[in-house]
Design an enzyme around this catalytic site. Structure first.
Site, PDB file in Angstrom:
ATOM      1  N   TYR A 114       0.808  -1.216   0.000  1.00  0.00           N
ATOM      2  CA  TYR A 114       0.000   0.000   0.000  1.00  0.00           C
ATOM      3  C   TYR A 114       0.847   1.274   0.000  1.00  0.00           C
ATOM      4  CZ  TYR A 114      -4.235  -2.756   1.034  1.00  0.00           C
ATOM      5  OH  TYR A 114      -5.276  -3.630   0.987  1.00  0.00           O
ATOM      6  N   LYS A 169       4.682 -13.942   5.187  1.00  0.00           N
ATOM      7  CA  LYS A 169       4.742 -14.909   4.080  1.00  0.00           C
ATOM      8  C   LYS A 169       6.187 -14.961   3.606  1.00  0.00           C
ATOM      9  CE  LYS A 169       2.478 -17.768   1.513  1.00  0.00           C
ATOM     10  NZ  LYS A 169       1.964 -19.025   2.065  1.00  0.00           N
ATOM     11  N   ASP A 174      -1.494 -17.276   5.679  1.00  0.00           N
ATOM     12  CA  ASP A 174      -2.539 -18.216   5.251  1.00  0.00           C
ATOM     13  C   ASP A 174      -2.933 -19.132   6.403  1.00  0.00           C
ATOM     14  OD1 ASP A 174       0.124 -18.909   4.835  1.00  0.00           O
ATOM     15  OD2 ASP A 174      -0.306 -20.371   3.272  1.00  0.00           O
ATOM     16  N   ASP A 214      -5.027  -5.205   6.528  1.00  0.00           N
ATOM     17  CA  ASP A 214      -6.303  -4.744   5.996  1.00  0.00           C
ATOM     18  C   ASP A 214      -7.279  -5.921   5.917  1.00  0.00           C
ATOM     19  OD1 ASP A 214      -8.170  -3.095   4.861  1.00  0.00           O
ATOM     20  OD2 ASP A 214      -7.200  -2.936   2.909  1.00  0.00           O
TER      21      ASP A 214
END
Ligand code: ATP
Length: 332
Positions: free
Chosen positions: A122, A169, A202, A226
């Site tokens: 972002y 991740k 995840d 988010d």
């Protein structure tokens, strides 16, 4: 006390006005300084985030903000992203907890989602390489990564929380989340009295859906945060309930997780609880913890009584009826 008020778009004016009524009824005298942002500002000033609005927040330091829509297709950059970057509101804090009287799949959910607010995907660093090919930069820097993880640990320490989970991740984004993870581990070493765990994002999504009670404080980069914030809201009764704070070292902007809800805007159907609870976080921030507690108690009492509730909460009421109940329950 002077505080900036940005009503925003869609349901923004309805819910912020409701929140201001409840705060006034709690006996807090706030001199609201109105500032403009969103579609309203774009139409009026040709700019969705006028410089004067940023200046006002810099002057008064604290703002309560309704949802703002960024006009699409005119080359405007997201208002929220600019606000967070312009004021260095590097931390987004979203408490996600089950409330009595609200039916949810799980009981006793009590999480705090801490999101890095200024970098990641972002950061707004995108460009077209050639037509049909675009690139987005996922910016991670050591100072920002360390700052947000330290913020999460300090929050955990202040609120007697037992564990901080860093969500990443790094197995795929080896460099960017690799650096973030390295920073998280280094900061965690300074807090041996708080449990630290690292999990892939995840896996966190799977476990939040299966048993969210196992988590406590979660910290992560911008995009993950988010998504997890909305997932969290869904676990505890929806967007109408979950508050938020955007915090930096100098300024603080309090806003609900939800957007401008154009589908119900202007109909008097919006639930003001999320923005009211954001205002409660603001009261705590300005040293009025007892008012924050009073508001939270009124929210709980109102939800438990089940009178005048808005449709998103299963009732048939309106913004006006639920606000009346919230005011009535302030003294309870
Ligand atoms: P935006 O583009 O501003 O993000 P959106 O419609 O994409 O708006 P939300 O505004 O968050 O996203 O709304 C998602 C759904 O949740 C809509 O159906 C909306 O009516 C509902 N909703 C959001 N906030 C509230 C609220 N405070 N009270 C009742 N319903 C709400």
């Amino acid at each position: 006390m002077q505080i900036v008020l940005i009503e925003g778009d869609g349901i923004g004016p309805e819910v912020t006005q409701a929140a201001c009524r409840v705060i006034a009824a709690a006996g807090v005298k706030i001199d609201w300084v109105k500032a403009s942002a969103g579609m309203v500002a774009a139409e009026q000033f040709g700019e969705p985030l006028p410089d004067e609005t940023l200046e006002m927040i810099r002057r008064y330091r604290v703002a309560l903000k309704g949802p703002c829509t960024t006009p699409v297709g005119k080359g405007y950059r997201s208002i929220n992203v600019r606000l967070r970057q312009g004021l260095e509101l590097f931390a987004s804090v979203r408490p996600v907890n089950t409330l009595p009287g609200v039916k949810t799949p799980y009981e006793k959910v009590d999480l705090i989602v801490v999101r890095e607010n200024t970098e990641g995907l972002y950061a707004g660093l995108e460009h077209q390489v050639v037509p049909g090919v675009v690139e987005s930069v996922r910016l991670i820097t050591r100072p920002a990564a360390e700052r947000i993880v330290r913020f999460a640990f300090e929050l955990a320490r202040r609120h007697d929380r037992r564990m901080v989970t860093f969500c990443h991740k790094a197995d795929v984004m080896r460099l960017s989340d690799g650096l973030f993870l390295e920073c998280a581990r280094a900061v965690a070493d300074d807090y041996p009295f708080i449990q630290f765990e690292e999990k892939t994002i995840d896996n966190v999504c799977l476990e939040l859906a299966m048993d969210p009670t196992q988590y406590d404080v979660l910290v992560m980069e911008n995009l993950f945060g988010d998504v997890i914030s909305d997932l969290g809201a869904g676990l505890v009764g929806g967007l109408g309930l979950v508050p938020g704070a955007n915090l930096g070292t100098r300024y603080a902007v309090f806003e609900a997780v939800h957007g401008s809800a154009p589908d119900i805007a202007g109909k008097g159907l919006a639930n003001p609880i999320a923005i009211l609870r954001s205002a409660a976080l603001m009261m705590e921030h300005v040293g009025r913890g007892s008012v924050a507690l009073q508001i939270e108690r009124a929210v709980v009492k109102t939800l438990q009584a089940g009178v005048g509730l808005t449709r998103d909460l299963g009732g048939t009421g309106t913004t006006a009826t639920i606000t009346e109940q919230l005011i009535k329950n302030l003294g309870a």
